[in-house]
Design a protein around this motif. Sequence first.
Motif, PDB file in Angstrom:
ATOM      1  N   SER A  44      34.045  44.727  34.792  1.00  0.00           N
ATOM      2  CA  SER A  44      34.194  43.731  35.852  1.00  0.00           C
ATOM      3  C   SER A  44      33.618  42.404  35.358  1.00  0.00           C
ATOM      4  O   SER A  44      32.887  42.352  34.359  1.00  0.00           O
ATOM      5  CB  SER A  44      33.436  44.176  37.109  1.00  0.00           C
ATOM      6  N   ARG A 100      39.799  42.435  38.607  1.00  0.00           N
ATOM      7  CA  ARG A 100      40.269  43.723  39.091  1.00  0.00           C
ATOM      8  C   ARG A 100      40.981  44.451  37.962  1.00  0.00           C
ATOM      9  O   ARG A 100      41.615  43.839  37.098  1.00  0.00           O
ATOM     10  CB  ARG A 100      41.251  43.550  40.263  1.00  0.00           C
ATOM     11  N   SER A 166      34.236  52.738  40.949  1.00  0.00           N
ATOM     12  CA  SER A 166      34.264  51.440  41.613  1.00  0.00           C
ATOM     13  C   SER A 166      34.171  51.605  43.125  1.00  0.00           C
ATOM     14  O   SER A 166      34.731  52.544  43.704  1.00  0.00           O
ATOM     15  CB  SER A 166      35.558  50.701  41.262  1.00  0.00           C
TER      16      SER A 166
END
Length: 201
Positions: A44, A100, A166
């Motif tokens: 990320s 993402r 996540s």
Amino acid sequence: MLSAVPPPAFRPPTADEVAAAANRTIPDLVGPGLRVLFSGINPSLYSAATGHHFARPGNRFWPALHRAGFTPALLHPSEQGTLPGLGLGITNVVARATARADELSPAELVAGGRLLTQLVTTWQPRYLAVLGVTAYRAAFGRPKARIGPQEETVGGVPVWVLPNPSGLNAHFDLQGLSTEYARLRHAVSDPPADRPEGDRP
């Protein structure tokens, strides 16, 4: 508790630092004698800004790892350097950071699968754990793969697909993640069996 208390030396990144981390990479945590090499999909922006794997607030990797029995304490991402001493490592299918995971192209995932195969072939961990079944299917051309142990090997190493930790993965809560991670931990704790030949992409 979803995260450990950060060490005093840890400074959270600013919003500008996070935004500037696009396409940045994080060094792998690898070495000889690993019991499990965990592979995320890709870092990320928050993780890339800190230089620590699975560092984004709300990511449940570290709590699941502890609850499954892999670590004796709940580690903060900045304590990732202790993992190799526990026989654990971390890498990613794709190295570059994005906001993402769905920003990655299919071609990037396939190329990442090839690089991951090379890494695994070099270090030969006892298991490769890929954290995300969709990414595993795309990277290794296994459209029917499911969570759990796989019939095929990667680089001659058994593969176990785990849920993506996540916070965006609504299919698994922390307890569900921990249960799946614990299945792998129990397999790792069993006496090693002969590795299947399987496919070696």
